[in-house]
Structure formats: C-alpha cells, structure tokens
Design an enzyme around this catalytic site. Structure first.
Site, PDB file in Angstrom:
ATOM      1  N   SER A  15     -14.270  53.102  54.201  1.00  0.00           N
ATOM      2  CA  SER A  15     -13.253  52.804  55.214  1.00  0.00           C
ATOM      3  C   SER A  15     -13.759  53.010  56.641  1.00  0.00           C
ATOM      4  O   SER A  15     -14.388  54.024  56.953  1.00  0.00           O
ATOM      5  CB  SER A  15     -12.022  53.690  54.991  1.00  0.00           C
ATOM      6  OG  SER A  15     -11.103  53.478  56.045  1.00  0.00           O
ATOM      7  N   SER A  17     -11.534  53.076  59.075  1.00  0.00           N
ATOM      8  CA  SER A  17     -10.374  53.582  59.816  1.00  0.00           C
ATOM      9  C   SER A  17     -10.662  54.876  60.568  1.00  0.00           C
ATOM     10  O   SER A  17     -10.237  55.028  61.724  1.00  0.00           O
ATOM     11  CB  SER A  17      -9.177  53.750  58.875  1.00  0.00           C
ATOM     12  OG  SER A  17      -8.750  52.486  58.430  1.00  0.00           O
ATOM     13  N   LYS A  66      -0.825  50.546  48.506  1.00  0.00           N
ATOM     14  CA  LYS A  66       0.147  50.036  49.481  1.00  0.00           C
ATOM     15  C   LYS A  66       1.542  49.835  48.881  1.00  0.00           C
ATOM     16  O   LYS A  66       2.547  50.054  49.556  1.00  0.00           O
ATOM     17  CB  LYS A  66      -0.341  48.715  50.086  1.00  0.00           C
ATOM     18  CG  LYS A  66      -1.506  48.896  51.062  1.00  0.00           C
ATOM     19  CD  LYS A  66      -1.886  47.583  51.707  1.00  0.00           C
ATOM     20  CE  LYS A  66      -3.100  47.743  52.594  1.00  0.00           C
ATOM     21  NZ  LYS A  66      -3.495  46.507  53.266  1.00  0.00           N
ATOM     22  N   ASP A 103      -0.537  44.942  59.076  1.00  0.00           N
ATOM     23  CA  ASP A 103      -1.602  43.953  58.821  1.00  0.00           C
ATOM     24  C   ASP A 103      -1.291  42.598  59.462  1.00  0.00           C
ATOM     25  O   ASP A 103      -2.158  41.963  60.056  1.00  0.00           O
ATOM     26  CB  ASP A 103      -1.802  43.751  57.311  1.00  0.00           C
ATOM     27  CG  ASP A 103      -2.529  44.927  56.663  1.00  0.00           C
ATOM     28  OD1 ASP A 103      -3.258  45.641  57.371  1.00  0.00           O
ATOM     29  OD2 ASP A 103      -2.355  45.118  55.445  1.00  0.00           O
ATOM     30  N   ALA A 128      -2.478  34.221  47.550  1.00  0.00           N
ATOM     31  CA  ALA A 128      -1.063  34.603  47.492  1.00  0.00           C
ATOM     32  C   ALA A 128      -0.927  36.037  46.991  1.00  0.00           C
ATOM     33  O   ALA A 128       0.026  36.375  46.292  1.00  0.00           O
ATOM     34  CB  ALA A 128      -0.301  33.629  46.587  1.00  0.00           C
ATOM     35  N   GLY A 129      -1.896  36.879  47.347  1.00  0.00           N
ATOM     36  CA  GLY A 129      -1.864  38.288  46.945  1.00  0.00           C
ATOM     37  C   GLY A 129      -1.191  39.139  48.008  1.00  0.00           C
ATOM     38  O   GLY A 129      -0.472  38.635  48.884  1.00  0.00           O
ATOM     39  N   ASN A 151      -2.921  28.547  46.332  1.00  0.00           N
ATOM     40  CA  ASN A 151      -3.472  29.631  45.504  1.00  0.00           C
ATOM     41  C   ASN A 151      -3.941  29.092  44.164  1.00  0.00           C
ATOM     42  O   ASN A 151      -3.456  28.074  43.672  1.00  0.00           O
ATOM     43  CB  ASN A 151      -2.392  30.702  45.277  1.00  0.00           C
ATOM     44  CG  ASN A 151      -2.975  31.993  44.740  1.00  0.00           C
ATOM     45  OD1 ASN A 151      -4.007  32.448  45.235  1.00  0.00           O
ATOM     46  ND2 ASN A 151      -2.343  32.583  43.744  1.00  0.00           N
ATOM     47  N   ARG A 152      -4.960  29.794  43.598  1.00  0.00           N
ATOM     48  CA  ARG A 152      -5.482  29.449  42.272  1.00  0.00           C
ATOM     49  C   ARG A 152      -4.333  29.446  41.252  1.00  0.00           C
ATOM     50  O   ARG A 152      -4.178  28.507  40.489  1.00  0.00           O
ATOM     51  CB  ARG A 152      -6.550  30.498  41.909  1.00  0.00           C
ATOM     52  CG  ARG A 152      -7.326  30.239  40.686  1.00  0.00           C
ATOM     53  CD  ARG A 152      -8.432  31.252  40.560  1.00  0.00           C
ATOM     54  NE  ARG A 152      -7.948  32.647  40.574  1.00  0.00           N
ATOM     55  CZ  ARG A 152      -8.739  33.716  40.501  1.00  0.00           C
ATOM     56  NH1 ARG A 152     -10.039  33.552  40.428  1.00  0.00           N
ATOM     57  NH2 ARG A 152      -8.220  34.936  40.517  1.00  0.00           N
ATOM     58  N   LYS A 156       2.329  31.687  42.009  1.00  0.00           N
ATOM     59  CA  LYS A 156       2.407  32.792  42.974  1.00  0.00           C
ATOM     60  C   LYS A 156       2.584  32.249  44.400  1.00  0.00           C
ATOM     61  O   LYS A 156       3.325  32.824  45.208  1.00  0.00           O
ATOM     62  CB  LYS A 156       1.156  33.675  42.888  1.00  0.00           C
ATOM     63  CG  LYS A 156       1.231  34.632  41.697  1.00  0.00           C
ATOM     64  CD  LYS A 156      -0.082  35.298  41.387  1.00  0.00           C
ATOM     65  CE  LYS A 156      -0.527  36.308  42.418  1.00  0.00           C
ATOM     66  NZ  LYS A 156      -1.821  36.936  42.027  1.00  0.00           N
TER      67      LYS A 156
HETATM   68  P1  NDP Z   1      -5.105  40.649  45.898  1.00  0.00           P
HETATM   69  O1  NDP Z   1      -5.900  41.132  44.742  1.00  0.00           O
HETATM   70  O2  NDP Z   1      -3.679  41.065  46.042  1.00  0.00           O
HETATM   71  O3  NDP Z   1      -5.090  39.019  45.867  1.00  0.00           O
HETATM   72  C1  NDP Z   1      -6.268  38.314  45.682  1.00  0.00           C
HETATM   73  C2  NDP Z   1      -6.035  36.826  45.952  1.00  0.00           C
HETATM   74  O4  NDP Z   1      -7.303  36.165  45.913  1.00  0.00           O
HETATM   75  C3  NDP Z   1      -5.149  36.135  44.937  1.00  0.00           C
HETATM   76  O5  NDP Z   1      -4.402  35.137  45.589  1.00  0.00           O
HETATM   77  C4  NDP Z   1      -6.183  35.528  43.970  1.00  0.00           C
HETATM   78  O6  NDP Z   1      -5.703  34.389  43.279  1.00  0.00           O
HETATM   79  C5  NDP Z   1      -7.255  35.111  44.943  1.00  0.00           C
HETATM   80  N1  NDP Z   1      -8.603  34.983  44.344  1.00  0.00           N
HETATM   81  C6  NDP Z   1      -9.367  35.979  43.856  1.00  0.00           C
HETATM   82  N2  NDP Z   1     -10.574  35.478  43.445  1.00  0.00           N
HETATM   83  C7  NDP Z   1     -10.526  34.142  43.681  1.00  0.00           C
HETATM   84  C8  NDP Z   1     -11.460  33.085  43.473  1.00  0.00           C
HETATM   85  N3  NDP Z   1     -12.673  33.302  42.933  1.00  0.00           N
HETATM   86  N4  NDP Z   1     -11.121  31.816  43.848  1.00  0.00           N
HETATM   87  C9  NDP Z   1      -9.890  31.586  44.404  1.00  0.00           C
HETATM   88  N5  NDP Z   1      -8.960  32.565  44.621  1.00  0.00           N
HETATM   89  C10 NDP Z   1      -9.285  33.817  44.255  1.00  0.00           C
HETATM   90  O7  NDP Z   1      -5.990  41.005  47.189  1.00  0.00           O
HETATM   91  P2  NDP Z   1      -5.455  41.244  48.676  1.00  0.00           P
HETATM   92  O8  NDP Z   1      -4.433  40.208  48.955  1.00  0.00           O
HETATM   93  O9  NDP Z   1      -5.098  42.668  48.860  1.00  0.00           O
HETATM   94  O10 NDP Z   1      -6.788  41.014  49.582  1.00  0.00           O
HETATM   95  C11 NDP Z   1      -7.323  39.694  49.828  1.00  0.00           C
HETATM   96  C12 NDP Z   1      -8.434  39.776  50.869  1.00  0.00           C
HETATM   97  O11 NDP Z   1      -7.939  40.150  52.142  1.00  0.00           O
HETATM   98  C13 NDP Z   1      -9.556  40.764  50.556  1.00  0.00           C
HETATM   99  O12 NDP Z   1     -10.794  40.127  50.812  1.00  0.00           O
HETATM  100  C14 NDP Z   1      -9.321  41.903  51.525  1.00  0.00           C
HETATM  101  O13 NDP Z   1     -10.538  42.551  51.846  1.00  0.00           O
HETATM  102  C15 NDP Z   1      -8.770  41.146  52.722  1.00  0.00           C
HETATM  103  N6  NDP Z   1      -7.946  41.997  53.623  1.00  0.00           N
HETATM  104  C16 NDP Z   1      -8.388  42.179  54.918  1.00  0.00           C
HETATM  105  C17 NDP Z   1      -7.672  42.963  55.811  1.00  0.00           C
HETATM  106  C18 NDP Z   1      -8.189  43.149  57.213  1.00  0.00           C
HETATM  107  O14 NDP Z   1      -7.658  44.001  57.941  1.00  0.00           O
HETATM  108  N7  NDP Z   1      -9.167  42.401  57.670  1.00  0.00           N
HETATM  109  C19 NDP Z   1      -6.400  43.604  55.423  1.00  0.00           C
HETATM  110  C20 NDP Z   1      -6.005  43.334  54.058  1.00  0.00           C
HETATM  111  C21 NDP Z   1      -6.777  42.574  53.204  1.00  0.00           C
HETATM  112  P3  NDP Z   1      -4.834  34.538  41.895  1.00  0.00           P
HETATM  113  O15 NDP Z   1      -3.439  34.855  42.338  1.00  0.00           O
HETATM  114  O16 NDP Z   1      -4.958  33.208  41.252  1.00  0.00           O
HETATM  115  O17 NDP Z   1      -5.482  35.651  41.104  1.00  0.00           O
END
Ligand code: NDP
Length: 271
Positions: A15, A17, A66, A103, A128-129, A151-152, A156
C-alpha cells in the site's frame, strides 16, 4: 500526542497510502500518524475496534474489506450507501463509526486535473466490479451524454446500469458488438493486473481526441493504455485517482485539503 490513522487491508505491504498521508500531514502541518495494518481475513471488525480502543481516529479500507467496512458502519454517506462499499472510516465524537467512499471523487478529480471533460461526452466503463460500482455516482453527476458499462459477465453490467439508471443515461453491455466513437474509456477491470486486454473494437475511440484511463497504475503503461495510445487516445493511469481519493479521505478527517500535485509527482518518480 498525534492523532492515529491507518489503512486496513490483506495483504497490505504494497500500500502507498502511508506514504501519501504522511506527505499530506507534513505538508499541512497536521499532527497525525498513519500506519498500515494487515487485518486477519476473518478479523476486520475486531481490528477496527481494537484500533479505536487504542486511540485510532479514522482509517482507510482496501481489498478485501470494503464491503465489510460498509456493514460495520453506524452511519454512511450517500455515496457510500450507493456504492455498497466504504474506503474511509471516521470515528464520531459519540463513538459511532461513519463510513464514506472517496474512490469515485478521486477518479473524477484526477480527470479534471488533466482537463478531461465529461459533461456531454460519450463514456465507456470497462468492468462491473467493486471499483466500477464505486465510481458510477460521481461519474454520472459530471453530466456525460451517455455511459455504457461493458463487462465480461454481461448480467453484472446490466445490473449496475439498472441500479444507477435514475442518475443518468447508463446502459450495460458485453464486449462483443460494442459501438465505437467514445470520448472517454475507463478501464475498471482487473485484466491489466494479469497483463490481459478485454476484446475491444479498433474504432473504440472518437477521432476528435479521446482519453483512455486505466484505474490500475504501474511503472510502465498497462496493456490497455499501450493499446489505446496506439489508436490515438491520450493514456492516463490510476495513480492520480489513488492520490485524489486519499486527499478526499484526508479532508474528511482533518477538514484540510492537501496539495496533491507534489505528492503525485514524488510517487510517480518512485514507481
Ligand atoms: P473486482 O474483482 O471487484 O472486479 C473485477 C472486474 O474485472 C470484473 O468486472 C471482472 O469481470 C473484470 N475482469 C477480471 N479479469 C478480466 C479479464 N481477463 N478480462 C476482462 N474482464 C476481466 O475488482 P475491483 O473492481 O475491486 O478492481 C478493479 C481494478 O481497479 C483493479 O485493477 C484495481 O487495482 C483498480 N482500482 C484502482 C483504484 C485506484 O485508486 N487507482 C481504486 C480501486 C480499484 P467479471 O465480472 O466477468 O468477472
């Protein structure tokens, strides 16, 4: 004695932070300490309570806590309620825990710092995470003409579009058959972490000057940013979002706005 703050995560060694908040504190003269705490995977709530019992004032919360932080709070900001997640905890005078998520504000401020307009623009969000859910409210509040979430797992994206549909023109889709011509494309998938790129059409960006934003950051451009730059888009990574979300947390705790630019420049040099 200085006030205590921390970031909870698991793992937490990576981190940035503590570096960011210690720099903010030094710059603004705030008497506070900030440390990283690795909470056990099944012990986040106990870790927060123990931190408070030992003089803790507030905390940041990162992966994977979170959503649990959201459930722990006695009161929530409107944006945290919508996001279903909390990255900022604050102990109230009455001992109650208040939760916020910064965020999304961080992303929108970073785009503004780079003079990227959102009002009236066509915006595509990939993923869409949790990260995407957290940014949708401030993104829609900036007044884009249209937001498409791709999204994949298509359901979602559709579910998110339904949840935020009252805030603007937002729709959900898969990667297949995506239209082109977007002004701003934000990658909120974790695909970059494994060096992967979602399948995207070659005409994804408008020719009028588009921006590609990856929420991830690294010393080298991510696969998505390299792909986007080769198609004429301006590439921006998520380091600025990280610093801006931290600045908003700092403001919630201390009611002082730090100057983010020098802190971001130092972090960038150290990547
Ligand atoms: P989640 O695990 O909640 O969601 C992951 C997402 O990525 C889902 O939509 C998933 O799709 C998709 N995904 C994963 N692998 C693939 C792939 N190979 N091809 C296509 N889609 C894929 O993660 P978060 O939402 O928490 O985080 C996402 C990103 O955001 C991370 O890289 C994180 O580091 C970054 N982040 C950066 C911040 C910053 O301050 N700069 C703050 C918060 C996050 P599916 O639903 O189909 O599984």
């Amino acid at each position: 004695m200085s006030d205590r703050y921390c970031v909870f995560g698991h793992p937490i060694g990576h981190s940035k932070s503590p570096i960011i908040h210690q720099a903010f504190a030094a710059q603004t003269g705030e008497a506070m300490g900030y440390e990283a705490i690795e909470a056990p995977l099944d012990g986040f709530q106990d870790a927060w309570r123990s931190f408070v019992a030992n003089g803790g004032h507030g905390a940041n919360v990162t992966v994977p806590f979170k959503q649990e932080a959201y459930r722990l709070c006695d009161t929530l900001s409107h944006r945290a309620r919508r996001a279903g997640a909390v990255n900022t905890l604050l102990l109230g005078k009455n001992g109650a825990t208040y939760g916020d998520t910064t965020d999304g504000v961080g992303l929108v401020r970073d785009l503004a710092n780079h003079a990227v307009a959102l009002a009236g623009k066509r915006v595509l969000v990939l993923g869409a995470g949790g990260a995407v859910r957290g940014v949708l409210e401030p993104l829609l509040a900036a007044g884009p003409a249209q937001v498409v979430i791709a999204n994949r797992t298509v359901e979602k994206a559709e579910c998110l579009a339904r949840d935020f549909g009252d805030l603007g023109a937002v729709s959900g889709a898969g990667f297949e058959g995506l239209p082109g011509g977007f002004d701003v494309v934000i990658n909120g998938t974790s695909a970059s972490l494994s060096g992967e790129l979602p399948p995207l059409p070659d005409d994804l960006f408008t020719e009028r000057g588009a921006t590609a934003y990856d929420m991830m950051y690294a010393a080298e451009p991510t696969v998505f940013l390299a792909w986007a730059a080769a198609r004429g888009a301006r590439p921006l990574d998520g380091l600025g979002m990280l610093v801006e979300q931290a600045a908003e947390s700092f403001f919630q705790w201390r009611h002082v706005r730090p100057d983010t630019a020098p802190v971001l420049a130092d972090l960038r040099r150290a990547l």
